[in-house]
Write a protein that holds these residues in place. Structure first.
Motif, PDB file in Angstrom:
ATOM      1  N   UNK A  40      -1.305   0.199  21.796  1.00 17.42           N
ATOM      2  CA  UNK A  40      -1.461  -0.719  20.639  1.00 17.42           C
ATOM      3  C   UNK A  40      -2.351  -1.717  21.061  1.00 17.42           C
ATOM      4  N   UNK A  41      -2.350  -2.271  22.214  1.00 13.85           N
ATOM      5  CA  UNK A  41      -3.364  -3.235  22.625  1.00 13.85           C
ATOM      6  C   UNK A  41      -4.743  -2.604  22.806  1.00 13.85           C
ATOM      7  N   UNK A  42      -4.745  -1.283  23.284  1.00 11.71           N
ATOM      8  CA  UNK A  42      -6.050  -0.827  23.445  1.00 11.71           C
ATOM      9  C   UNK A  42      -6.807  -0.438  22.041  1.00 11.71           C
ATOM     10  N   UNK A  43      -5.787  -0.225  20.937  1.00  8.92           N
ATOM     11  CA  UNK A  43      -6.483  -0.031  19.677  1.00  8.92           C
ATOM     12  C   UNK A  43      -7.023  -1.323  19.167  1.00  8.92           C
ATOM     13  N   UNK A  44      -6.219  -2.534  19.269  1.00  6.85           N
ATOM     14  CA  UNK A  44      -6.636  -3.661  18.846  1.00  6.85           C
ATOM     15  C   UNK A  44      -7.883  -4.011  19.410  1.00  6.85           C
ATOM     16  N   UNK A  45      -7.975  -3.659  20.887  1.00  6.02           N
ATOM     17  CA  UNK A  45      -9.224  -4.363  21.396  1.00  6.02           C
ATOM     18  C   UNK A  45     -10.463  -3.239  20.749  1.00  6.02           C
ATOM     19  N   UNK A  46     -10.413  -2.167  20.681  1.00  6.81           N
ATOM     20  CA  UNK A  46     -11.169  -1.205  19.861  1.00  6.81           C
ATOM     21  C   UNK A  46     -11.525  -1.464  18.688  1.00  6.81           C
ATOM     22  N   UNK A  47     -10.605  -1.765  17.861  1.00 11.72           N
ATOM     23  CA  UNK A  47     -11.060  -2.583  16.675  1.00 11.72           C
ATOM     24  C   UNK A  47     -11.833  -3.955  16.524  1.00 11.72           C
ATOM     25  N   UNK A  78     -10.766  -2.534   9.004  1.00 16.29           N
ATOM     26  CA  UNK A  78      -9.487  -2.990   8.904  1.00 16.29           C
ATOM     27  C   UNK A  78      -8.370  -1.744   8.323  1.00 16.29           C
ATOM     28  N   UNK A  79      -8.854  -1.146   7.577  1.00 22.02           N
ATOM     29  CA  UNK A  79      -8.197   0.196   6.877  1.00 22.02           C
ATOM     30  C   UNK A  79      -7.870   1.336   7.704  1.00 22.02           C
ATOM     31  N   UNK A  80      -8.802   1.226   8.880  1.00 19.27           N
ATOM     32  CA  UNK A  80      -8.792   2.614   9.513  1.00 19.27           C
ATOM     33  C   UNK A  80      -7.374   2.893  10.084  1.00 19.27           C
ATOM     34  N   UNK A  81      -7.165   3.936  10.521  1.00 18.28           N
ATOM     35  CA  UNK A  81      -5.878   4.460  11.093  1.00 18.28           C
ATOM     36  C   UNK A  81      -6.266   4.414  12.548  1.00 18.28           C
ATOM     37  N   UNK A  82      -5.204   4.182  13.515  1.00 17.47           N
ATOM     38  CA  UNK A  82      -5.348   3.976  14.959  1.00 17.47           C
ATOM     39  C   UNK A  82      -6.265   5.286  15.530  1.00 17.47           C
ATOM     40  N   UNK A  83      -5.949   6.296  14.942  1.00 16.79           N
ATOM     41  CA  UNK A  83      -6.753   7.527  15.396  1.00 16.79           C
ATOM     42  C   UNK A  83      -8.161   7.418  15.140  1.00 16.79           C
ATOM     43  N   UNK A 106     -23.687   6.779  10.567  1.00 16.05           N
ATOM     44  CA  UNK A 106     -23.325   8.186   9.943  1.00 16.05           C
ATOM     45  C   UNK A 106     -21.830   8.403   9.953  1.00 16.05           C
ATOM     46  N   UNK A 107     -21.505   8.092  11.390  1.00 16.50           N
ATOM     47  CA  UNK A 107     -20.026   8.392  11.674  1.00 16.50           C
ATOM     48  C   UNK A 107     -19.173   7.387  10.970  1.00 16.50           C
ATOM     49  N   UNK A 108     -19.674   6.123  10.765  1.00 17.16           N
ATOM     50  CA  UNK A 108     -18.711   4.989  10.156  1.00 17.16           C
ATOM     51  C   UNK A 108     -18.807   5.487   8.731  1.00 17.16           C
ATOM     52  N   UNK A 109     -20.025   5.895   8.081  1.00 17.01           N
ATOM     53  CA  UNK A 109     -20.169   6.216   6.683  1.00 17.01           C
ATOM     54  C   UNK A 109     -19.170   7.224   6.425  1.00 17.01           C
ATOM     55  N   UNK A 110     -19.212   8.372   7.044  1.00 15.84           N
ATOM     56  CA  UNK A 110     -18.415   9.540   7.065  1.00 15.84           C
ATOM     57  C   UNK A 110     -16.792   9.036   7.044  1.00 15.84           C
ATOM     58  N   UNK A 111     -16.596   8.324   7.792  1.00 20.49           N
ATOM     59  CA  UNK A 111     -14.925   7.755   8.076  1.00 20.49           C
ATOM     60  C   UNK A 111     -14.774   6.923   6.957  1.00 20.49           C
ATOM     61  N   UNK A 112     -15.551   5.995   6.426  1.00 20.35           N
ATOM     62  CA  UNK A 112     -15.408   5.332   5.202  1.00 20.35           C
ATOM     63  C   UNK A 112     -15.346   6.268   3.978  1.00 20.35           C
ATOM     64  N   UNK A 113     -16.139   7.028   3.878  1.00 26.26           N
ATOM     65  CA  UNK A 113     -16.385   8.133   2.615  1.00 26.26           C
ATOM     66  C   UNK A 113     -15.015   8.967   2.524  1.00 26.26           C
ATOM     67  N   UNK A 114     -14.326   9.403   3.865  1.00 24.01           N
ATOM     68  CA  UNK A 114     -13.164  10.220   3.779  1.00 24.01           C
ATOM     69  C   UNK A 114     -11.988   9.174   3.246  1.00 24.01           C
ATOM     70  N   UNK A 115     -12.020   8.012   3.807  1.00 21.51           N
ATOM     71  CA  UNK A 115     -10.673   7.100   3.376  1.00 21.51           C
ATOM     72  C   UNK A 115     -10.993   6.751   1.772  1.00 21.51           C
ATOM     73  N   UNK A 116     -12.055   6.724   1.224  1.00 21.39           N
ATOM     74  CA  UNK A 116     -12.453   6.416  -0.079  1.00 21.39           C
ATOM     75  C   UNK A 116     -11.910   7.557  -1.052  1.00 21.39           C
ATOM     76  N   UNK A 117     -12.223   8.862  -0.571  1.00 22.08           N
ATOM     77  CA  UNK A 117     -11.933   9.916  -1.062  1.00 22.08           C
ATOM     78  C   UNK A 117     -10.489  10.252  -1.240  1.00 22.08           C
ATOM     79  N   UNK A 119      -8.341   7.772  -1.057  1.00 19.41           N
ATOM     80  CA  UNK A 119      -7.775   6.888  -1.971  1.00 19.41           C
ATOM     81  C   UNK A 119      -7.054   5.610  -1.417  1.00 19.41           C
ATOM     82  N   UNK A 120      -7.400   5.499  -0.280  1.00 24.91           N
ATOM     83  CA  UNK A 120      -7.017   4.346   0.343  1.00 24.91           C
ATOM     84  C   UNK A 120      -7.877   3.202   0.116  1.00 24.91           C
ATOM     85  N   UNK A 121      -8.987   3.201  -0.144  1.00 21.57           N
ATOM     86  CA  UNK A 121      -9.827   2.238  -0.498  1.00 21.57           C
ATOM     87  C   UNK A 121     -10.743   2.680  -1.506  1.00 21.57           C
ATOM     88  N   UNK A 122     -11.517   1.594  -2.077  1.00 24.51           N
ATOM     89  CA  UNK A 122     -12.475   2.196  -3.335  1.00 24.51           C
ATOM     90  C   UNK A 122     -13.619   1.190  -3.068  1.00 24.51           C
TER      91      UNK A 122
END
Length: 131
Positions: A40-47, A78-83, A106-117, A119-122
């Motif tokens: 959990x601490x590693x995930x927070x530092x990565x974020x 902030x909306x990304x999962x830990x994985x 591009x990687x960030x765009x794809x991850x954000x696009x997937x979360x948008x599709x 329905x986690x975000x818009x």
């Protein structure tokens, strides 16, 4: 007098029977393993590292050039999962120094696009949620 006592007793019994028949959640306490807390601490530092990266001037300019708002990108992180945070942080580590920012964006765009599709975000107006 006896009827008053019977009335009070029956009311008390009704309240007790109803309160015991309500569904109650069982509570179970257990020890937390060290590896779970360190993960959990590693995930927070990565974020936090991703947030710092997204606030860099060159990254903000590149995101704006591609039509991505920096504030919405921060909200998406902030909306990304830990994985997903682990994947993006791994991409940050594997990038060459001063190198391939386009693949990271591009990687960030794809991850954000997937979360948008999903329905986690818009954020993107051109996507439709599957929900």
């Amino acid at each position: 007098m006896k009827s008053n006592f019977m009335r009070m007793t029956s009311r008390l019994l009704i309240v007790l029977v109803l309160s015991f028949s309500l569904p109650m959640q069982a509570v179970q306490a257990e020890m937390i393993a060290t590896d779970k807390t360190s993960a959990a601490q590693q995930t927070q530092s990565d974020r936090e590292r991703i947030h710092r990266y997204l606030t860099r001037e060159d990254v903000v300019q590149e995101m704006q050039a591609q039509g991505i708002d920096a504030v919405s990108a921060q909200a998406r992180v902030n909306a990304l999962s830990d994985e997903e945070v682990e994947i993006v942080a791994g991409k940050l580590d594997s990038l060459p120094a001063g190198g391939d920012i386009i693949s990271l964006l591009f990687t960030i765009f794809v991850v954000l696009l997937i979360t948008d599709i999903l329905g986690f975000t818009k954020i993107f107006p051109f996507t439709r949620s599957i929900r």
